[in-house]
Design a protein around this motif. Structure first.
Motif, PDB file in Angstrom:
ATOM      1  N   GLU A  48     -37.117 -31.407 -59.755  1.00  0.00           N
ATOM      2  CA  GLU A  48     -36.176 -30.019 -59.985  1.00  0.00           C
ATOM      3  C   GLU A  48     -36.576 -28.899 -58.995  1.00  0.00           C
ATOM      4  O   GLU A  48     -37.855 -28.688 -58.793  1.00  0.00           O
ATOM      5  N   ASP A  49     -35.746 -28.160 -58.699  1.00  0.00           N
ATOM      6  CA  ASP A  49     -35.965 -26.895 -57.731  1.00  0.00           C
ATOM      7  C   ASP A  49     -36.923 -26.146 -58.488  1.00  0.00           C
ATOM      8  O   ASP A  49     -37.027 -26.052 -59.739  1.00  0.00           O
ATOM      9  N   LEU A  50     -37.501 -25.076 -57.902  1.00  0.00           N
ATOM     10  CA  LEU A  50     -38.577 -24.208 -58.253  1.00  0.00           C
ATOM     11  C   LEU A  50     -38.241 -22.774 -57.839  1.00  0.00           C
ATOM     12  O   LEU A  50     -37.992 -22.578 -56.709  1.00  0.00           O
ATOM     13  N   LYS A  51     -37.955 -22.088 -58.816  1.00  0.00           N
ATOM     14  CA  LYS A  51     -37.463 -20.700 -58.398  1.00  0.00           C
ATOM     15  C   LYS A  51     -38.891 -19.900 -58.333  1.00  0.00           C
ATOM     16  O   LYS A  51     -39.769 -19.929 -59.063  1.00  0.00           O
ATOM     17  N   THR A  52     -39.054 -19.022 -57.115  1.00  0.00           N
ATOM     18  CA  THR A  52     -40.094 -18.421 -57.012  1.00  0.00           C
ATOM     19  C   THR A  52     -39.721 -16.785 -56.496  1.00  0.00           C
ATOM     20  O   THR A  52     -38.519 -16.426 -56.561  1.00  0.00           O
ATOM     21  N   ASP A  53     -40.367 -15.885 -56.444  1.00  0.00           N
ATOM     22  CA  ASP A  53     -40.120 -14.446 -56.227  1.00  0.00           C
ATOM     23  C   ASP A  53     -39.651 -14.454 -54.883  1.00  0.00           C
ATOM     24  O   ASP A  53     -38.918 -13.306 -54.501  1.00  0.00           O
ATOM     25  N   LYS A  54     -39.730 -15.415 -53.833  1.00  0.00           N
ATOM     26  CA  LYS A  54     -39.148 -15.505 -52.553  1.00  0.00           C
ATOM     27  C   LYS A  54     -37.669 -15.903 -52.377  1.00  0.00           C
ATOM     28  O   LYS A  54     -37.072 -15.738 -51.630  1.00  0.00           O
ATOM     29  N   GLY A  55     -37.663 -16.966 -53.332  1.00  0.00           N
ATOM     30  CA  GLY A  55     -36.423 -17.857 -53.284  1.00  0.00           C
ATOM     31  C   GLY A  55     -36.601 -19.091 -54.127  1.00  0.00           C
ATOM     32  O   GLY A  55     -37.525 -19.134 -54.546  1.00  0.00           O
ATOM     33  N   THR A  56     -35.580 -19.980 -54.087  1.00  0.00           N
ATOM     34  CA  THR A  56     -35.679 -21.285 -54.690  1.00  0.00           C
ATOM     35  C   THR A  56     -36.131 -22.360 -53.778  1.00  0.00           C
ATOM     36  O   THR A  56     -35.316 -22.637 -52.972  1.00  0.00           O
ATOM     37  N   VAL A  57     -37.182 -22.876 -54.094  1.00  0.00           N
ATOM     38  CA  VAL A  57     -37.869 -23.973 -53.366  1.00  0.00           C
ATOM     39  C   VAL A  57     -37.163 -25.228 -53.874  1.00  0.00           C
ATOM     40  O   VAL A  57     -37.094 -25.568 -55.035  1.00  0.00           O
ATOM     41  N   ASP A 160     -36.233 -27.934 -41.636  1.00  0.00           N
ATOM     42  CA  ASP A 160     -35.826 -27.333 -42.937  1.00  0.00           C
ATOM     43  C   ASP A 160     -36.813 -26.305 -43.358  1.00  0.00           C
ATOM     44  O   ASP A 160     -38.085 -26.321 -43.107  1.00  0.00           O
ATOM     45  N   THR A 161     -36.106 -25.217 -43.838  1.00  0.00           N
ATOM     46  CA  THR A 161     -37.213 -24.307 -44.536  1.00  0.00           C
ATOM     47  C   THR A 161     -37.137 -24.914 -45.947  1.00  0.00           C
ATOM     48  O   THR A 161     -36.509 -25.727 -46.398  1.00  0.00           O
ATOM     49  N   ILE A 162     -38.304 -24.559 -46.510  1.00  0.00           N
ATOM     50  CA  ILE A 162     -38.449 -25.187 -48.046  1.00  0.00           C
ATOM     51  C   ILE A 162     -37.434 -24.672 -49.119  1.00  0.00           C
ATOM     52  O   ILE A 162     -37.323 -25.128 -49.948  1.00  0.00           O
ATOM     53  N   TYR A 163     -36.814 -23.394 -48.604  1.00  0.00           N
ATOM     54  CA  TYR A 163     -35.779 -22.812 -49.646  1.00  0.00           C
ATOM     55  C   TYR A 163     -34.381 -23.144 -49.548  1.00  0.00           C
ATOM     56  O   TYR A 163     -34.094 -23.703 -48.492  1.00  0.00           O
ATOM     57  N   LYS A 164     -33.850 -23.105 -50.745  1.00  0.00           N
ATOM     58  CA  LYS A 164     -32.521 -23.646 -50.885  1.00  0.00           C
ATOM     59  C   LYS A 164     -31.563 -22.856 -49.651  1.00  0.00           C
ATOM     60  O   LYS A 164     -31.549 -21.860 -49.805  1.00  0.00           O
ATOM     61  N   GLY A 165     -30.609 -23.476 -48.847  1.00  0.00           N
ATOM     62  CA  GLY A 165     -29.934 -23.094 -47.918  1.00  0.00           C
ATOM     63  C   GLY A 165     -30.499 -22.981 -46.448  1.00  0.00           C
ATOM     64  O   GLY A 165     -29.725 -22.584 -45.850  1.00  0.00           O
ATOM     65  N   GLY A 166     -31.764 -23.482 -46.636  1.00  0.00           N
ATOM     66  CA  GLY A 166     -32.250 -23.378 -45.072  1.00  0.00           C
ATOM     67  C   GLY A 166     -32.590 -24.807 -44.536  1.00  0.00           C
ATOM     68  O   GLY A 166     -33.375 -24.620 -43.515  1.00  0.00           O
ATOM     69  N   GLN A 167     -31.974 -25.834 -44.793  1.00  0.00           N
ATOM     70  CA  GLN A 167     -32.176 -27.081 -44.460  1.00  0.00           C
ATOM     71  C   GLN A 167     -30.998 -27.390 -42.992  1.00  0.00           C
ATOM     72  O   GLN A 167     -29.893 -26.988 -43.303  1.00  0.00           O
ATOM     73  N   GLY A 168     -31.609 -27.630 -41.979  1.00  0.00           N
ATOM     74  CA  GLY A 168     -30.590 -27.773 -40.744  1.00  0.00           C
ATOM     75  C   GLY A 168     -30.932 -28.866 -39.778  1.00  0.00           C
ATOM     76  O   GLY A 168     -31.996 -29.089 -39.557  1.00  0.00           O
ATOM     77  N   THR A 169     -29.789 -28.900 -39.051  1.00  0.00           N
ATOM     78  CA  THR A 169     -29.728 -29.784 -37.899  1.00  0.00           C
ATOM     79  C   THR A 169     -29.718 -28.772 -36.751  1.00  0.00           C
ATOM     80  O   THR A 169     -28.600 -28.242 -36.505  1.00  0.00           O
ATOM     81  N   TYR A 170     -30.498 -29.147 -35.578  1.00  0.00           N
ATOM     82  CA  TYR A 170     -30.451 -28.082 -34.388  1.00  0.00           C
ATOM     83  C   TYR A 170     -30.276 -29.029 -33.177  1.00  0.00           C
ATOM     84  O   TYR A 170     -30.803 -30.080 -32.872  1.00  0.00           O
ATOM     85  N   GLU A 171     -29.150 -28.606 -32.479  1.00  0.00           N
ATOM     86  CA  GLU A 171     -28.940 -29.271 -31.164  1.00  0.00           C
ATOM     87  C   GLU A 171     -29.510 -28.501 -30.037  1.00  0.00           C
ATOM     88  O   GLU A 171     -29.646 -27.372 -29.715  1.00  0.00           O
TER      89      GLU A 171
END
Length: 257
Positions: A48-57, A160-171
């Motif tokens: 399960e995702d984990l909510k933190t004070d910075k964002g959702t891991v 990827d950042t560990i936070y929700k929305g930060g996963q990416g592929t880079y060209e």
């Protein structure tokens, strides 16, 4: 053989054995460090995702986050050993230069993000450093990008950042040799553009790295795109550096949630 020559021979043998021992220890330590990173990769399990004070891991990074809250992402380049966590300690920027994930001394260190980069600020440049280890680990394989043939088979990498929305592929946008210049030099210093947010800085950075690139990738970027710059040491000049710039292609930069 005279007595003096015997002494010289003995000294040479001692130096040789000592040097060979140091070299062996270097490679053994590198293998141990790599094995530890392989174990960390196995900690990426769905939960399960984990909510933190910075964002959702997001779930697969939760166990790593709970083990060390300095982790902010994970970098992967296919067909290389580059498959590592990315750390950040803004109050002590180079803490992970010679420290492993478990906060123990390590020659290899752990890849880390420049303190001026901020994964929570849109339209920036994530500058990530990693050692160029002679045993082939860490960012050693990054220099493969200087080979056009390697680039043609590896035009993208994952960050990827560990936070929700930060996963990416880079060209890959540019592959460049550079160096650390004196502070008063007017040379372009790519390492001063971490976390840039202004349109003028972004455009200047893209223009310069494209001009420096070992070859034309045919890829460019415009303000609003998210960039990642991977940087390591190179030995073509004193204080040499090699870096690869990638542009996120699966989405424009969005603030992690």
């Amino acid at each position: 053989m005279g007595y003096g020559r015997k002494i010289v021979l003995v000294i040479c043998l001692i130096v040789f054995v000592g040097s060979a021992g140091m070299l062996l220890n270097y490679f053994i330590d590198g293998m141990k460090a790599q094995s530890a990173f392989d174990d960390l990769s196995k900690m990426k399990t769905e939960r399960e995702d984990l909510k933190t004070d910075k964002g959702t891991v997001i779930g697969k990074y939760v166990d790593l986050y709970l083990a060390n809250k300095d982790i902010i992402g994970w970098i992967t380049v296919d067909d290389t050993k580059i498959d590592y966590p990315v750390m950040q300690t803004q109050s002590n920027p180079e803490y992970y230069l010679h420290v492993n994930f478990n906060n123990e001394y390590s020659d290899s260190g752990t890849p880390f993000m420049d303190a001026n980069s901020d994964i929570f600020i849109p339209t920036s440049n994530f500058l990530i450093y990693g050692h160029h280890m002679k045993n082939g680990t860490m960012f050693h394989d990054l220099l493969e990008y200087a080979d056009r043939e390697f680039y043609e088979k590896h035009k993208t990498f994952k960050f990827d950042t560990i936070y929700k929305g930060g996963q990416g592929t880079y060209e890959v946008l540019a592959v460049c040799y550079s160096q650390i210049y004196p502070k008063n030099s007017d040379k372009f210093k790519y390492y001063q553009y971490a976390g840039m947010t202004s349109e003028s800085d972004f455009n200047e950075y893209v223009k310069n790295v494209k001009a420096m690139s070992e070859f034309d990738t045919g890829v460019t970027a415009e303000y609003g795109d998210q960039l990642v710059t991977l940087s390591t040491c190179a030995y073509h000049v004193e204080d040499g550096r090699f870096f690869v710039v990638g542009k996120r292609i699966d989405a424009r930069q969005v603030k992690p949630q």
